[in-house]
Design a protein around this motif. Structure first.
Motif, PDB file in Angstrom:
ATOM      1  N   SER A  29      -1.629  -2.520   5.508  1.00 33.01           N
ATOM      2  CA  SER A  29      -0.085  -2.282   5.433  1.00 33.01           C
ATOM      3  C   SER A  29       0.009  -2.657   4.131  1.00 33.01           C
ATOM      4  O   SER A  29       0.906  -2.291   3.556  1.00 33.01           O
ATOM      5  N   THR A  30       0.473  -3.714   4.135  1.00 32.53           N
ATOM      6  CA  THR A  30       0.830  -4.762   3.511  1.00 32.53           C
ATOM      7  C   THR A  30      -0.003  -5.024   2.175  1.00 32.53           C
ATOM      8  O   THR A  30       0.731  -5.764   1.085  1.00 32.53           O
ATOM      9  N   THR A  31      -1.307  -5.145   1.854  1.00 28.78           N
ATOM     10  CA  THR A  31      -1.525  -5.772   0.982  1.00 28.78           C
ATOM     11  C   THR A  31      -2.699  -4.198  -0.133  1.00 28.78           C
ATOM     12  O   THR A  31      -1.971  -4.350  -0.536  1.00 28.78           O
ATOM     13  N   ASN A  32      -2.888  -3.228   0.295  1.00 25.76           N
ATOM     14  CA  ASN A  32      -3.667  -2.583   0.238  1.00 25.76           C
ATOM     15  C   ASN A  32      -3.777  -0.646   0.946  1.00 25.76           C
ATOM     16  O   ASN A  32      -4.189  -0.722   1.752  1.00 25.76           O
ATOM     17  N   ARG A  33      -2.624  -0.466  -0.076  1.00 30.08           N
ATOM     18  CA  ARG A  33      -2.294   0.517   1.011  1.00 30.08           C
ATOM     19  C   ARG A  33      -3.388   1.830   0.750  1.00 30.08           C
ATOM     20  O   ARG A  33      -3.779   2.654   2.300  1.00 30.08           O
ATOM     21  N   ALA A  34      -4.414   2.385  -0.491  1.00 24.78           N
ATOM     22  CA  ALA A  34      -5.218   3.357  -0.043  1.00 24.78           C
ATOM     23  C   ALA A  34      -5.962   3.134   1.167  1.00 24.78           C
ATOM     24  O   ALA A  34      -6.703   3.744   2.168  1.00 24.78           O
TER      25      ALA A  34
END
Length: 55
Positions: A29-34
């Motif tokens: 959730s903090t690095t890659n939203r997709a």
């Protein structure tokens, strides 16, 4: 001792899978939203399957 030979039920397997997916979701959730959204959607499907089996 006897729990060594006890097989996990389908619900127990799905609960472990759900916990892992939620952990992965939180990390992403903090690095890659997709990718995070994909993990969350899969976790929700797993949770619905658990609820269906428990009913």
């Amino acid at each position: 001792m006897f729990s060594l030979f006890k097989k996990e039920s389908k619900v127990e397997k799905l609960q472990k899978k759900y916990e892992k997916l939620m952990s992965d979701w939180h990390k992403l959730s903090t690095t890659n939203r997709a990718e995070s959204d994909k993990k969350y959607a899969e976790a929700e499907r797993t949770l619905k399957e658990i609820e269906t089996l428990q009913s």
